[in-house]
Design an enzyme around this catalytic site. Structure first.
Site, PDB file in Angstrom:
ATOM      1  N   GLU A 134     -17.981 -16.736 -70.046  1.00 38.16           N
ATOM      2  CA  GLU A 134     -17.918 -15.328 -69.618  1.00 38.16           C
ATOM      3  C   GLU A 134     -17.375 -14.427 -70.722  1.00 38.16           C
ATOM      4  OE1 GLU A 134     -15.147 -15.646 -66.391  1.00 38.16           O
ATOM      5  OE2 GLU A 134     -16.512 -16.753 -65.112  1.00 38.16           O
ATOM      6  N   PRO A 135     -18.010 -14.397 -71.892  1.00 35.34           N
ATOM      7  CA  PRO A 135     -17.465 -13.556 -72.956  1.00 35.34           C
ATOM      8  C   PRO A 135     -17.686 -12.071 -72.680  1.00 35.34           C
ATOM      9  CG  PRO A 135     -19.587 -14.428 -73.635  1.00 35.34           C
ATOM     10  CD  PRO A 135     -19.288 -15.042 -72.288  1.00 35.34           C
ATOM     11  N   GLY A 136     -16.720 -11.260 -73.042  1.00 31.14           N
ATOM     12  CA  GLY A 136     -16.863  -9.808 -72.930  1.00 31.14           C
ATOM     13  C   GLY A 136     -16.637  -9.201 -74.307  1.00 31.14           C
TER      14      GLY A 136
ATOM     15  N   CYS B 226      -0.763  15.157 -72.703  1.00 30.20           N
ATOM     16  CA  CYS B 226       0.660  15.510 -72.678  1.00 30.20           C
ATOM     17  C   CYS B 226       1.554  14.316 -72.390  1.00 30.20           C
ATOM     18  CB  CYS B 226       0.870  16.618 -71.651  1.00 30.20           C
ATOM     19  SG  CYS B 226      -0.015  18.076 -72.166  1.00 30.20           S
ATOM     20  N   GLU B 227       1.563  13.382 -73.308  1.00 30.59           N
ATOM     21  CA  GLU B 227       2.440  12.208 -73.238  1.00 30.59           C
ATOM     22  C   GLU B 227       2.720  11.784 -74.667  1.00 30.59           C
ATOM     23  OE1 GLU B 227       2.469   9.334 -70.535  1.00 30.59           O
ATOM     24  OE2 GLU B 227       1.164  10.295 -69.061  1.00 30.59           O
TER      25      GLU B 227
HETATM   26  N1  LLP Z   1     -13.535 -13.719 -67.368  1.00 27.79           N
HETATM   27  C1  LLP Z   1     -12.472 -13.298 -66.674  1.00 27.79           C
HETATM   28  C2  LLP Z   1     -12.128 -13.960 -65.410  1.00 27.79           C
HETATM   29  C3  LLP Z   1     -11.688 -12.251 -67.166  1.00 27.79           C
HETATM   30  O1  LLP Z   1     -10.612 -11.851 -66.488  1.00 27.79           O
HETATM   31  C4  LLP Z   1     -12.021 -11.629 -68.394  1.00 27.79           C
HETATM   32  C5  LLP Z   1     -11.238 -10.519 -68.923  1.00 27.79           C
HETATM   33  C6  LLP Z   1     -13.165 -12.104 -69.079  1.00 27.79           C
HETATM   34  C7  LLP Z   1     -13.896 -13.158 -68.540  1.00 27.79           C
HETATM   35  C8  LLP Z   1     -13.610 -11.521 -70.379  1.00 27.79           C
HETATM   36  O2  LLP Z   1     -12.640 -11.711 -71.351  1.00 27.79           O
HETATM   37  P1  LLP Z   1     -12.934 -11.329 -72.889  1.00 27.79           P
HETATM   38  O3  LLP Z   1     -14.023 -12.260 -73.367  1.00 27.79           O
HETATM   39  O4  LLP Z   1     -13.383  -9.920 -72.927  1.00 27.79           O
HETATM   40  O5  LLP Z   1     -11.647 -11.543 -73.563  1.00 27.79           O
HETATM   41  N2  LLP Z   1      -8.331  -4.572 -71.287  1.00 27.79           N
HETATM   42  C9  LLP Z   1      -7.875  -5.652 -72.139  1.00 27.79           C
HETATM   43  C10 LLP Z   1      -8.615  -6.935 -71.882  1.00 27.79           C
HETATM   44  C11 LLP Z   1      -8.584  -7.344 -70.420  1.00 27.79           C
HETATM   45  C12 LLP Z   1      -9.346  -8.620 -70.141  1.00 27.79           C
HETATM   46  C13 LLP Z   1      -9.479  -8.849 -68.693  1.00 27.79           C
HETATM   47  N3  LLP Z   1     -10.224 -10.012 -68.334  1.00 27.79           N
HETATM   48  C14 LLP Z   1      -7.952  -5.217 -73.591  1.00 27.79           C
HETATM   49  O6  LLP Z   1      -8.393  -4.099 -73.862  1.00 27.79           O
HETATM   50  O7  LLP Z   1      -7.540  -5.958 -74.484  1.00 27.79           O
END
Ligand code: LLP
Length: 425
Positions: free
Chosen positions: A285-287, A355-356
Site C-alpha cells: 500500500e505505498p502512498g 495568523c500563527e
Molecule cells: N497503509 C496504511 C494503513 C497507512 O496508514 C498509510 C499511511 C499508508 C498505507 C501509506 O503510507 P506511505 O506509503 O504514504 O508512507 N501525513 C503524514 C503521513 C501519514 C501516513 C498515514 N498512513 C506525512 O505527511 O508525513
C-alpha cells in the site's frame, strides 16, 4: 550545497522545468499557490515499485494509498497503470471507484469505520476490510448478515515494532491506536473462520510512514508471516495474501539523503517468505513513495521583512496549503523558479500569511537572495500536500495542475470565495 532535483525536474537556461514545461509559465497563467505534478514521474515510480517485486520473484498487487494525494486524476493515472487503492474513508472509497479502480482492487483500512461506510464497502464488493478491532469485526459481521453478503476481511496486526520515524506517523508500536495484538489476531481469526458471514482472506501490517530503516520492516514482515502460518494451521484454512502496508520513505533533503528502495523492500519480503516456505501473494500500500517527489507547490514572495535576528520571506502559500513543516517539523527543499545569477545565500524563515507563529514552510534556511515577486518551488510536496490542506483563515485551497510531457492541464480549479461559503447559511 547544490541539490539534486527530483526526477523530471531540471533547470534549462536557469529556468525550472518539469518534463518539458517551464514552471514559471504555469505560475503566471494559474497564479500561486499552486500544486504541480508530473504524470510521467508518478508512472515511472509505480513501474519501478511493481518491477521490484517481480524481480524478487513475488506475485504482488500494488494498492495506492489514496490519502497521499487523492485528486481523481492522480488516482486515475495510477489505476490506468494497474494500481488498486488503499482507502480509509467512505469519501476515499467513492473517489477510488469514480477514478476507475474496480471494487475488487480496493482495501478499506482505518480504526473508526462507521456502519454507513462498512455498508458502502460491502455493497460495492471491495477486496477486503482491514479490520482493526474486535467490535469492528462484529459490526462488519452483523451488517454482512443483514445484507446477506460475505464480508472479505484481513486482520491488521500491530506487531509492536519501533520503525524509527516521527511519533505522529508511527503506527505499529504498543500504545498506537492501530491494529490488534498477535494474540488477539489469533482469537479473531478463529472467530472469523467460524462465521458464515466473514471470509478471512489475509493479514495486514503497516508500522509507519517515511521509513528508511529496513530492520523494523523485516521484523514486522516476519511477525506477519508467522501470524499467517499460525492462523492457517490453527484453522485449517488458506489465506490469499499478506498485505505489507506502505511506508517507504523518500529523500526530502535532496543533497544528503537517498530514497529508500523498493528493490530492497521486495528482497526482504522474498527472504521472509522463503523462511516460511510459503508463496503467499503480497499486497502493498505505498502512498508517499509514488507521488511525493513528483509534486511541487509553487508560491510567490509577497514581502521581505527583518528583525534583529531573522529575515522573513513572507510567501503566498501557508500551513493551510502544506502543513507538513508545521505539523511534523518536516523539511522541504525550496528553489527559485528562475535561478539568480548571484550565488550568495542568506538565511530566511519562509513563512505564510496565516495568523500563527507555527505557520512556516522553512526555518533558518539558506536560500539565494530573495526579492518580492520572486516565485519559488517547494519540492517533494506531492504526498500529503494538497490532501492535507484546509481552508483555515478562510483561504481558498490551491489549484492543482498535471503535467503530461509537453502539455499541462488543470486537475482542480483554485477554490473561490463562493466555494468557501457554499454549505453555509
Ligand atoms: N497503509 C496504511 C494503513 C497507512 O496508514 C498509510 C499511511 C499508508 C498505507 C501509506 O503510507 P506511505 O506509503 O504514504 O508512507 N501525513 C503524514 C503521513 C501519514 C501516513 C498515514 N498512513 C506525512 O505527511 O508525513
Amino acid at each position: 550545497m547544490p541539490i539534486n532535483l527530483p526526477n523530471k525536474f531540471e533547470y534549462r537556461d536557469n529556468h525550472l522545468f518539469i518534463d518539458n514545461i517551464e514552471l514559471g509559465e504555469i505560475a503566471n497563467k494559474v497564479g500561486t499557490p499552486c500544486y504541480v505534478y508530473s504524470a510521467s514521474a508518478i508512472c515511472e515510480r509505480y513501474r519501478q515499485y511493481t518491477r521490484a517485486f517481480l524481480i524478487a520473484g513475488l506475485e504482488a498487487e500494488i494498492f495506492y494509498a489514496v490519502k497521499a494525494c487523492s485528486n481523481l486524476e492522480i488516482i486515475r493515472l495510477l489505476a490506468n497503470e494497474g494500481a488498486g487503492a488503499d482507502v480509509v474513508s467512505g469519501g476515499e472509497l467513492l473517489r477510488a471507484m469514480k477514478a476507475g479502480v474496480p471494487a475488487h482492487k480496493i482495501v478499506f483500512a482505518g480504526v473508526g469505520k462507521t456502519a454507513k461506510e462498512i455498508e458502502l464497502g460491502l455493497k460495492s464488493g471491495i477486496r477486503a476490510f482491514n479490520v482493526e478491532s474486535e467490535p469492528e469485526l462484529r459490526l462488519i459481521e452483523r451488517l454482512a448478515k443483514q445484507l446477506s453478503l460475505h464480508a472479505r476481511i484481513s486482520l491488521r496486526l500491530n506487531p509492536g515494532v519501533d520503525p524509527h520515524t516521527h511519533a505522529y506517523i508511527t503506527t505499529g508500536q504498543r500504545g498506537n491506536k492501530f491494529g490488534i495484538s498477535y494474540e488477539q489476531a489469533l482469537e479473531l481469526a478463529r472467530y472469523a473462520t467460524n462465521s458464515p458471514y466473514l471470509w478471512l482472506v489475509g493479514v495486514q501490517c503497516h508500522i509507519g510512514s517515511q521509513l528508511h530503516e529496513l530492520e523494523p520492516i523485516s521484523e514486522a514482515a516476519n511477525r506477519l508471516a508467522e501470524l499467517a502460518q499460525t492462523v492457517e494451521r490453527q484453522n485449517n484454512c488458506a489465506l490469499e495474501y499478506l498485505d505489507i502496508g506502505g511506508g517507504l520513505g523518500v529523500a526530502y533533503r535532496l543533497a544528503e539523503e537517498q530514497a529508500a528502495s523498493p528493490e530492497a523492500l521486495a528482497q526482504l519480503v522474498a527472504t521472509t517468505l522463503a523462511r516460511y516456505g510459503r508463496n503467499w501473494k503480497i499486497l502493498a500500500e505505498p502512498g508517499r513513495w509514488l507521488v511525493a517527489e513528483a509534486g511541487t507547490l509553487l508560491t510567490e514572495v509577497l514581502f521581505l521583512k527583518s528583525d534583529t535576528e531573522t529575515t522573513f520571506a513572507i510567501v503566498d502559500a501557508a500551513m493551510n496549503d502544506l502543513i507538513r513543516p508545521s505539523l511534523y517539523q518536516a523539511y522541504h527543499e525550496i528553489v527559485p523558479l528562475v535561478e539568480p545569477l548571484n550565488s550568495d545565500l542568506i538565511n530566511y524563515d519562509v513563512v505564510g500569511p496565516v495568523c500563527e507563529s507555527g505557520d512556516f514552510l522553512a526555518q533558518n534556511r539558506a536560500l539565494p537572495l530573495l526579492e518580492e515577486g520572486m516565485k519559488l518551488a517547494i519540492l517533494s510536496a506531492g504526498a500529503y500536500g494538497f490532501s492535507m490542506s484546509s481552508n483555515y483563515n478562510s483561504r481558498p485551497r490551491a489549484a492543482e495542475i498535471l503535467v503530461e510531457g509537453d502539455n499541462w492541464r488543470s486537475i482542480r480549479a483554485r477554490e473561490t470565495f463562493e466555494d468557501l461559503i457554499r454549505a453555509e447559511g
